[in-house]
Structure formats: structure tokens, C-alpha cells
Design an enzyme around this catalytic site. Sequence first.
Site, PDB file in Angstrom:
ATOM      1  N   ASP A 122       0.873  -1.157   0.000  1.00 31.79           N
ATOM      2  CA  ASP A 122       0.000   0.000   0.000  1.00 31.79           C
ATOM      3  C   ASP A 122       0.923   1.224   0.000  1.00 31.79           C
ATOM      4  OD1 ASP A 122      -2.327   1.674   0.472  1.00 31.79           O
ATOM      5  OD2 ASP A 122      -1.600   1.838   2.525  1.00 31.79           O
ATOM      6  N   ASP A 140      -0.135   5.023   0.882  1.00 33.84           N
ATOM      7  CA  ASP A 140      -0.379   6.036   1.909  1.00 33.84           C
ATOM      8  C   ASP A 140      -0.337   5.442   3.310  1.00 33.84           C
ATOM      9  OD1 ASP A 140      -2.259   8.579   0.341  1.00 33.84           O
ATOM     10  OD2 ASP A 140      -1.313   6.881  -0.676  1.00 33.84           O
TER      11      ASP A 140
END
Length: 409
Positions: free
Chosen positions: A201, A203
Site C-alpha cells: 500500500d 499512503d
Amino acid sequence: MNEILLINASGQDKPGVTHALTHALTQVGARVLDIGQAVIHDTLALGILVELRLSAEVRAELLNAIQQAATALDIQVRFQTITPERYEHWAEQQGKTRHIVTLLARQIDARMIAGLTGITSKHGLNIDMISRLSGRVSLAELNADDLAQGSACVEFSVRGTPADMAALRADFMDLSAELNVDVAFQRDTVYRRNRRLVCFDMDSTLIDAEVIDELAKAAGVGEQVAEITEAAMRGELDFKQSFARRMALLKGLDESVLAGIAAQLQLNEGAEKLISSLKKLGYKTAILSGGFNYFGRYLQAKLGIDYVYANELDIVDGKVTGEVKGIVVDGQRKAELLAMLAKQEGIALEQVIAVGDGANDLPMLSVAGLGVAFRAKPLVKASAEHNISNLGLDAILYLLGFRERDKLL
């Protein structure tokens, strides 16, 4: 006479000990059934299990020869006869399931070891081997007041199958919360040593920010968007619905702000070291993000990421429209992309690592062979099999069995 003999030697480590003892054994044609050695702070512990078919007289001569060789090297040695029943029980254990328990902390103390080993014992797991994966610590480091950036790792190889896996993991979670440690528990299989793809991922995982929140600040709607973001990451809101609400608030944002935000992004601790190491080891890396391609591509260029899949901002006449182009990358889409990349690379899902922090990362964490929640929200931390909350991203190298002495940078 037939005998199974265990020879244990201990003392100051030095060259030639194993040779001296096994040389004496060669004179009688001994068959080695098992051998193991460990050295802690230059102190040797060596064990050799052998089968002997000797007369009592020759046996006595052999033990005397081994004793003399050990004395000459200032090594203590002792002998123990193993019964056939005990040997057979030992041999049968090789088919048992094995797991790796990894203890991670800024520094490790006796409470942590005692707590972890108490849990493994409680759940019927027998420890076969203990190894320190982190580097040796100097006296200056030991006496330093600030150990906030240190890292320590001890790996336990354990044998057996817990009767209640959920209870075992709950006990490890309680230990982690009590002592600020991370504990990983994974099957010791061929896949553990042959992961080939790592999907991140973006963020709050690779970077210490939620980009959509930074865009919202620039648009003057920071508080409204941040509230929606937090609720979505906690799993309180459906990702697609929350994403649409946040995007609508960005309508009219000038495209020129994107470059400035990208330049200010801060990588999370250990990200650069981890990805550089993975590249040198031949791993493929990917960003699978509910954020935006513009920033994913920025990180791709900076870190050398192989693949980027994220949302494409719709921009017309230099202004954000409040929409995205194409399929929204939500949790399910991340899992689908991970499976697609594994197929494309010709590897099994068991050879994939997924790393994320939010509720929309859980689907890909669950399908990967090793799913790691990094500094995750409580819901994600409780649901993921593996958590890293106290160290940086480079601690993932320890979960793969790499030692600090395996310098790659």
C-alpha cells in the site's frame, strides 16, 4: 555392542574443535546421526550423535581419545548413551509441523524472551533452535540514552501444532501490547525462503501521509476529508463511498499543487532500505494503492518500484474534476491486482508478501503468503496475521530470515 552415543562439548570457541572430535570417531567408523553447533559470545556448544558398533574395550579407548583431544583444546566433554526408544521418538519428530516465531523490538530484554517462550510452552510448542538475526551491539550503543532508532530480532524455530491458533495469536498480541514488541508466527515452509514479489500500500505504509488529505489541505477542505479518511481506514465506511465523497470535495483544485505535495512526501522508516535490499535480492515490488497514480509514479521513479496500480485523477483544463478515471482501486481490486501480478510473474500466491495499514488492505493481506499490517489501525492489527508496529519497514527482512550481517547496502 551397538550403541547410540551423544557427545556434548563446550568451552572457548577456537578452530579445530570439531575436527579433533570427529577425527577420533573416524578411527572406529562411527556413523553420525546428527550434529549441531552454536556459539554465543565466543563460547562453543557442540553436540554430535553417533552410532557405534564396538567392543567394550574399543569403546573405552575411543572415549579416552576424545577426552584427550578435548583436554588438549581446553574443552569440556561429556558422554550420554541414548536408548533406542528415545532415539526413535526423536526420529519421529522430523515429520512434525514447524513454525518460525520472530521477536522484534528496539531492544530485547529477558521479560520479552520469558514472555514469548512461556506462550510457546503453554501451547505445546517445543523450541528447536534460537538465532539472533540483528547485529551485535557495542557498549556505546548499550549505554546510549536514545535507542528509538535501534532494532533487535531473535528468531525461534519451534516444532508442533497449536491446538488453538486463535488463542495463541491472542496471547502474542497481549504480549506485544504489554511490552511494545512485535511477534510474528509463520509456517516454516519452502515458500518462506522463496518469496518473490512484495506488494505495498502507499499512503501511511510506504509514506508517512495520506495524500488525499494533503490535497484536501491545499483545496481548503482538509478537516472534512481527514475525518472521512480516518473513518474509512478504521473500516467504519465503505471505501468506494468514502472515496467518492472525498474526491467531490477536491473539485476545482489546481493541478499545479501536485508536484509540490509529491516533493514533500516523507518515506516511512526503513522503506528505502527494504526496497533497495529487495531489489538486490531479485524481488519484484509493486504499489497497489487506493491513492493516486501521480504520486505512485513519483515513488516508483525514486525507489525503483516495478509496478504501480492506483487511481488516476481526472484533470480538465488544469483543474481536478472530483472524479477518477477507470476502475477505483479499493480493497477487492488490490487483492485482484496482487493475484494478477503473481500469475504474470509465474509464482504462487504463497510467494507474495503484502504490506498495508488500512481496512482496505485486508483483502490483499489475506490472500498473500505473508500479509503484514504495518503500524496499522486497531481493526487491521486485530485481523492481520502479522504486525509490525514498533520497528520500520525494513524489519520485514527479518521475517524472511535475513540477518543484519547479510549486508546488502
